[in-house]
Design a protein around this motif. Structure first.
Motif, PDB file in Angstrom:
ATOM      1  N   HIS A   1     -29.921  20.054  21.060  1.00  0.00           N
ATOM      2  CA  HIS A   1     -29.440  21.266  20.426  1.00  0.00           C
ATOM      3  C   HIS A   1     -28.149  21.772  21.067  1.00  0.00           C
ATOM      4  N   ARG A   2     -27.770  21.234  22.229  1.00  0.00           N
ATOM      5  CA  ARG A   2     -26.469  21.540  22.829  1.00  0.00           C
ATOM      6  C   ARG A   2     -25.887  20.241  23.381  1.00  0.00           C
TER       7      ARG A   2
ATOM      8  N   GLN B   1     -26.430  15.738  26.552  1.00  0.00           N
ATOM      9  CA  GLN B   1     -26.977  16.808  25.746  1.00  0.00           C
ATOM     10  C   GLN B   1     -28.072  17.546  26.505  1.00  0.00           C
TER      11      GLN B   1
ATOM     12  N   ASP C   1     -33.957  17.324  21.935  1.00  0.00           N
ATOM     13  CA  ASP C   1     -33.545  17.521  20.550  1.00  0.00           C
ATOM     14  C   ASP C   1     -32.035  17.602  20.408  1.00  0.00           C
TER      15      ASP C   1
ATOM     16  N   SER D   1     -41.567  24.946  25.956  1.00  0.00           N
ATOM     17  CA  SER D   1     -40.326  24.620  25.245  1.00  0.00           C
ATOM     18  C   SER D   1     -39.538  25.901  24.955  1.00  0.00           C
TER      19      SER D   1
END
Length: 242
Positions: A186-187, A180, A184, A70
């Motif tokens: 995150h972007r 995305q 998660d 990750s």
């Protein structure tokens, strides 16, 4: 014969207790998190687990029998194996798993969202069925579509079915496509389509206009008929008097 039977039983035992490297059965996108698990058959106890990426020894796992990658990047692609001491029987032995392949897919941000029928304007009548479709030229799945109407979200999905429209459906429509990077999120990448102005024109306005024109024409014709009747009567009286 007894010896052969014993060897066959030992081989079967080794095959049953060998290690297995487990990999999630899903597409692995750049930015995701994936966990590789080293397991023995029938959850046999495994100690001293080590992971290998190709010929490279990655060392021992931080969580015992698991290796977390990750966030995923392209260099994580390749063949992985795990090795460990299988504790079954009077003494443990070192076992290696079969290799598994990790393939990291490049994440492509969404771009160039379009609406069909195309902008800038669409004129319809009340009761007409209207369906708008949104699509993107590029973008890694999953792609999410939302529909703002005059700036307020009214629907989700690539299709916006308005059904039989009325005057309240008039206004500005736009499609917003998003995807995305990573599970998660995150972007987040977003693509906006051009705005579409939908105009629902009431048919009653046009009908009233034609009714007004028809009444005026009828009145004019009636006036002409009365005028011709008066002129004809005058001529008849003059002839009779003569």
């Amino acid at each position: 014969m007894a010896r052969d039977s014993g060897m066959a039983g030992k081989v079967a035992l080794l095959l049953w207790e060998r290690l297995v490297l487990q990999l999630p059965a899903r597409a692995l996108l750049e930015g995701d998190t994936v966990t590789l698990r080293c397991r023995g058959w029938q959850d046999g106890t495994v100690t001293g687990v080590r992971f290998y990426h190709g010929d490279k020894d990655l060392g021992g796992a931080l969580c015992g029998t698991e290796l977390s990658l990750s966030p995923l990047q392209l260099h994580h692609s390749g063949r992985y194996r795990c090795g460990g001491w299988v504790n079954s029987g009077p003494s443990p032995w070192w076992e290696m798993s079969a290799p598994v392949t990790v393939t990291v897919t490049v994440h492509v941000p969404v771009a160039n969202a379009t609406i069909t029928p195309g902008p800038p304007a669409l004129q319809v009548h009340p009761g007409d069925p209207v369906t708008l479709r949104c699509s993107v030229q590029v973008g890694s799945a999953p792609v999410t579509f939302t529909w703002p109407h005059n700036g307020h979200q009214v629907a989700r999905g690539p299709l916006l079915e308005l059904g039989a429209v009325h005057v309240g459906h008039s206004g500005t429509y736009q499609c917003v496509a998003t995807n995305q990077l990573g599970q998660d999120g995150h972007r987040v990448f977003r693509a906006l389509s051009p705005e579409l102005a939908l105009e629902v024109t009431p048919q009653g306005t046009t009908g009233h206009l034609w009714n007004t024109v028809a009444v005026n024409v009828g009145r004019t014709l009636l006036y002409l008929l009365l005028l011709l009747a008066v002129i004809g009567s005058c001529r008849w009286w003059h002839r009779r008097g003569g």
